[in-house]
Design a protein around this motif. Structure first.
Motif, PDB file in Angstrom:
ATOM      1  N   TYR A  44     -20.017   6.605  51.206  1.00  0.00           N
ATOM      2  CA  TYR A  44     -21.244   7.301  50.831  1.00  0.00           C
ATOM      3  C   TYR A  44     -22.465   6.450  51.179  1.00  0.00           C
ATOM      4  O   TYR A  44     -23.443   6.952  51.726  1.00  0.00           O
ATOM      5  N   VAL A  45     -22.400   5.162  50.883  1.00  0.00           N
ATOM      6  CA  VAL A  45     -23.514   4.266  51.212  1.00  0.00           C
ATOM      7  C   VAL A  45     -23.731   4.199  52.716  1.00  0.00           C
ATOM      8  O   VAL A  45     -24.857   4.243  53.194  1.00  0.00           O
ATOM      9  N   VAL A  46     -22.656   4.120  53.469  1.00  0.00           N
ATOM     10  CA  VAL A  46     -22.778   3.991  54.918  1.00  0.00           C
ATOM     11  C   VAL A  46     -23.280   5.282  55.559  1.00  0.00           C
ATOM     12  O   VAL A  46     -24.098   5.254  56.486  1.00  0.00           O
ATOM     13  N   LEU A  47     -22.840   6.430  55.078  1.00  0.00           N
ATOM     14  CA  LEU A  47     -23.153   7.692  55.731  1.00  0.00           C
ATOM     15  C   LEU A  47     -24.415   8.378  55.204  1.00  0.00           C
ATOM     16  O   LEU A  47     -24.938   9.272  55.879  1.00  0.00           O
ATOM     17  N   GLU A  48     -24.896   7.998  54.047  1.00  0.00           N
ATOM     18  CA  GLU A  48     -26.109   8.615  53.493  1.00  0.00           C
ATOM     19  C   GLU A  48     -27.326   8.223  54.330  1.00  0.00           C
ATOM     20  O   GLU A  48     -27.494   7.073  54.692  1.00  0.00           O
ATOM     21  N   ARG A  49     -28.168   9.195  54.636  1.00  0.00           N
ATOM     22  CA  ARG A  49     -29.344   8.925  55.469  1.00  0.00           C
ATOM     23  C   ARG A  49     -30.396   8.115  54.719  1.00  0.00           C
ATOM     24  O   ARG A  49     -31.055   7.269  55.297  1.00  0.00           O
ATOM     25  N   SER A  50     -30.570   8.391  53.450  1.00  0.00           N
ATOM     26  CA  SER A  50     -31.617   7.731  52.680  1.00  0.00           C
ATOM     27  C   SER A  50     -31.003   6.706  51.715  1.00  0.00           C
ATOM     28  O   SER A  50     -30.315   7.079  50.768  1.00  0.00           O
ATOM     29  N   PRO A  51     -31.249   5.414  51.939  1.00  0.00           N
ATOM     30  CA  PRO A  51     -30.712   4.412  51.011  1.00  0.00           C
ATOM     31  C   PRO A  51     -31.286   4.537  49.604  1.00  0.00           C
ATOM     32  O   PRO A  51     -30.612   4.236  48.628  1.00  0.00           O
ATOM     33  N   LYS A  52     -32.524   5.026  49.495  1.00  0.00           N
ATOM     34  CA  LYS A  52     -33.119   5.185  48.166  1.00  0.00           C
ATOM     35  C   LYS A  52     -32.399   6.274  47.378  1.00  0.00           C
ATOM     36  O   LYS A  52     -32.146   6.123  46.189  1.00  0.00           O
ATOM     37  N   ARG A  53     -32.060   7.385  48.043  1.00  0.00           N
ATOM     38  CA  ARG A  53     -31.317   8.451  47.380  1.00  0.00           C
ATOM     39  C   ARG A  53     -29.943   7.954  46.965  1.00  0.00           C
ATOM     40  O   ARG A  53     -29.458   8.264  45.879  1.00  0.00           O
ATOM     41  N   CYS A  54     -29.321   7.176  47.839  1.00  0.00           N
ATOM     42  CA  CYS A  54     -28.009   6.608  47.534  1.00  0.00           C
ATOM     43  C   CYS A  54     -28.095   5.711  46.299  1.00  0.00           C
ATOM     44  O   CYS A  54     -27.242   5.769  45.423  1.00  0.00           O
ATOM     45  N   LEU A  55     -29.138   4.892  46.234  1.00  0.00           N
ATOM     46  CA  LEU A  55     -29.335   4.024  45.079  1.00  0.00           C
ATOM     47  C   LEU A  55     -29.500   4.841  43.812  1.00  0.00           C
ATOM     48  O   LEU A  55     -28.891   4.528  42.779  1.00  0.00           O
ATOM     49  N   LEU A  56     -30.289   5.906  43.871  1.00  0.00           N
ATOM     50  CA  LEU A  56     -30.505   6.736  42.686  1.00  0.00           C
ATOM     51  C   LEU A  56     -29.230   7.442  42.238  1.00  0.00           C
ATOM     52  O   LEU A  56     -28.941   7.519  41.036  1.00  0.00           O
ATOM     53  N   VAL A  57     -28.450   7.956  43.178  1.00  0.00           N
ATOM     54  CA  VAL A  57     -27.195   8.628  42.832  1.00  0.00           C
ATOM     55  C   VAL A  57     -26.221   7.633  42.193  1.00  0.00           C
ATOM     56  O   VAL A  57     -25.611   7.917  41.158  1.00  0.00           O
ATOM     57  N   MET A  58     -26.088   6.459  42.812  1.00  0.00           N
ATOM     58  CA  MET A  58     -25.160   5.466  42.262  1.00  0.00           C
ATOM     59  C   MET A  58     -25.618   4.980  40.900  1.00  0.00           C
ATOM     60  O   MET A  58     -24.795   4.784  39.996  1.00  0.00           O
ATOM     61  N   LEU A  59     -26.923   4.781  40.710  1.00  0.00           N
ATOM     62  CA  LEU A  59     -27.424   4.375  39.398  1.00  0.00           C
ATOM     63  C   LEU A  59     -27.198   5.464  38.352  1.00  0.00           C
ATOM     64  O   LEU A  59     -26.905   5.157  37.192  1.00  0.00           O
ATOM     65  N   GLY A  60     -27.312   6.712  38.750  1.00  0.00           N
ATOM     66  CA  GLY A  60     -27.047   7.815  37.825  1.00  0.00           C
ATOM     67  C   GLY A  60     -25.596   7.839  37.368  1.00  0.00           C
ATOM     68  O   GLY A  60     -25.307   7.997  36.182  1.00  0.00           O
ATOM     69  N   VAL A  61     -24.678   7.660  38.306  1.00  0.00           N
ATOM     70  CA  VAL A  61     -23.251   7.645  37.953  1.00  0.00           C
ATOM     71  C   VAL A  61     -22.928   6.414  37.102  1.00  0.00           C
ATOM     72  O   VAL A  61     -22.163   6.498  36.137  1.00  0.00           O
ATOM     73  N   VAL A  62     -23.532   5.282  37.437  1.00  0.00           N
ATOM     74  CA  VAL A  62     -23.328   4.062  36.643  1.00  0.00           C
ATOM     75  C   VAL A  62     -23.860   4.268  35.222  1.00  0.00           C
ATOM     76  O   VAL A  62     -23.217   3.858  34.243  1.00  0.00           O
ATOM     77  N   ALA A  63     -25.011   4.905  35.084  1.00  0.00           N
ATOM     78  CA  ALA A  63     -25.573   5.153  33.754  1.00  0.00           C
ATOM     79  C   ALA A  63     -24.664   6.066  32.931  1.00  0.00           C
ATOM     80  O   ALA A  63     -24.449   5.827  31.737  1.00  0.00           O
ATOM     81  N   LEU A  64     -24.118   7.108  33.562  1.00  0.00           N
ATOM     82  CA  LEU A  64     -23.205   8.010  32.836  1.00  0.00           C
ATOM     83  C   LEU A  64     -21.936   7.278  32.401  1.00  0.00           C
ATOM     84  O   LEU A  64     -21.480   7.438  31.259  1.00  0.00           O
ATOM     85  N   ASN A  65     -21.354   6.481  33.296  1.00  0.00           N
ATOM     86  CA  ASN A  65     -20.148   5.739  32.938  1.00  0.00           C
ATOM     87  C   ASN A  65     -20.442   4.686  31.876  1.00  0.00           C
ATOM     88  O   ASN A  65     -19.631   4.458  30.977  1.00  0.00           O
ATOM     89  N   SER A  66     -21.593   4.034  31.974  1.00  0.00           N
ATOM     90  CA  SER A  66     -21.969   3.037  30.965  1.00  0.00           C
ATOM     91  C   SER A  66     -22.161   3.688  29.603  1.00  0.00           C
ATOM     92  O   SER A  66     -21.752   3.131  28.578  1.00  0.00           O
ATOM     93  N   ALA A  67     -22.782   4.859  29.583  1.00  0.00           N
ATOM     94  CA  ALA A  67     -22.963   5.564  28.315  1.00  0.00           C
ATOM     95  C   ALA A  67     -21.623   5.980  27.718  1.00  0.00           C
ATOM     96  O   ALA A  67     -21.428   5.906  26.497  1.00  0.00           O
ATOM     97  N   LEU A  68     -20.697   6.385  28.571  1.00  0.00           N
ATOM     98  CA  LEU A  68     -19.371   6.760  28.085  1.00  0.00           C
ATOM     99  C   LEU A  68     -18.638   5.563  27.486  1.00  0.00           C
ATOM    100  O   LEU A  68     -18.037   5.658  26.408  1.00  0.00           O
ATOM    101  N   ILE A  69     -18.715   4.420  28.167  1.00  0.00           N
ATOM    102  CA  ILE A  69     -18.072   3.206  27.650  1.00  0.00           C
ATOM    103  C   ILE A  69     -18.738   2.762  26.349  1.00  0.00           C
ATOM    104  O   ILE A  69     -18.066   2.399  25.377  1.00  0.00           O
ATOM    105  N   ALA A  70     -20.076   2.798  26.307  1.00  0.00           N
ATOM    106  CA  ALA A  70     -20.788   2.391  25.090  1.00  0.00           C
ATOM    107  C   ALA A  70     -20.466   3.313  23.929  1.00  0.00           C
ATOM    108  O   ALA A  70     -20.307   2.853  22.793  1.00  0.00           O
ATOM    109  N   SER A  71     -20.339   4.612  24.184  1.00  0.00           N
ATOM    110  CA  SER A  71     -20.028   5.538  23.092  1.00  0.00           C
ATOM    111  C   SER A  71     -18.618   5.303  22.555  1.00  0.00           C
ATOM    112  O   SER A  71     -18.365   5.563  21.372  1.00  0.00           O
ATOM    113  N   ALA A  72     -17.725   4.820  23.381  1.00  0.00           N
ATOM    114  CA  ALA A  72     -16.371   4.524  22.900  1.00  0.00           C
ATOM    115  C   ALA A  72     -16.380   3.350  21.941  1.00  0.00           C
ATOM    116  O   ALA A  72     -15.604   3.312  20.985  1.00  0.00           O
ATOM    117  N   PHE A  73     -17.274   2.390  22.171  1.00  0.00           N
ATOM    118  CA  PHE A  73     -17.358   1.225  21.284  1.00  0.00           C
ATOM    119  C   PHE A  73     -18.207   1.502  20.049  1.00  0.00           C
ATOM    120  O   PHE A  73     -17.899   1.025  18.968  1.00  0.00           O
TER     121      PHE A  73
END
Length: 105
Positions: free
Chosen positions: A71-100
């Motif tokens: 996804y990083v290699v093929l995405e045209r916009s690195p900024k969009r890629c950064l935002l998408v990855m940060l969004g997924v990281v935030a969702l996973n982090s929230a899920l892990i935090a809610s478990a604790f």
């Protein structure tokens, strides 16, 4: 007409884009895959033996890393890629935090 400042600006943009892609494609995808693998047992269904939700993330780790890397290699916009990855990281982090924070289930 292209002036020297226009050419310098284009070179600076290209260099910054390449650096962002390098950071996202290297350490970024490894961190992304590790975090996604850590969150998978929380959203995967538990198997009949009680081990499937632990085994599947370990088996799926290379696939998660490869999907993020391509996804990083093929995405045209690195900024969009950064935002998408940060969004997924935030969702996973929230899920892990809610478990604790939520206490035992």
């Amino acid at each position: 007409m292209n002036t020297a400042t226009d050419i310098d600006e284009a070179n600076r943009h290209r260099t910054m884009s390449a650096q962002m892609r390098w950071w996202l494609g290297g350490p970024g995808t490894i961190a992304f895959a590790i975090l996604a693998t850590a969150a998978m047992p929380l959203w995967l269904p538990e198997g009949s033996a009680g081990l499937d939700h632990i085994v599947f993330p370990i088996v799926l780790f290379p696939l998660t890393w490869a999907a993020a890397f391509f996804y990083v290699v093929l995405e045209r916009s690195p900024k969009r890629c950064l935002l998408v990855m940060l969004g997924v990281v935030a969702l996973n982090s929230a899920l892990i935090a809610s478990a604790f924070v939520g206490g035992p289930a």
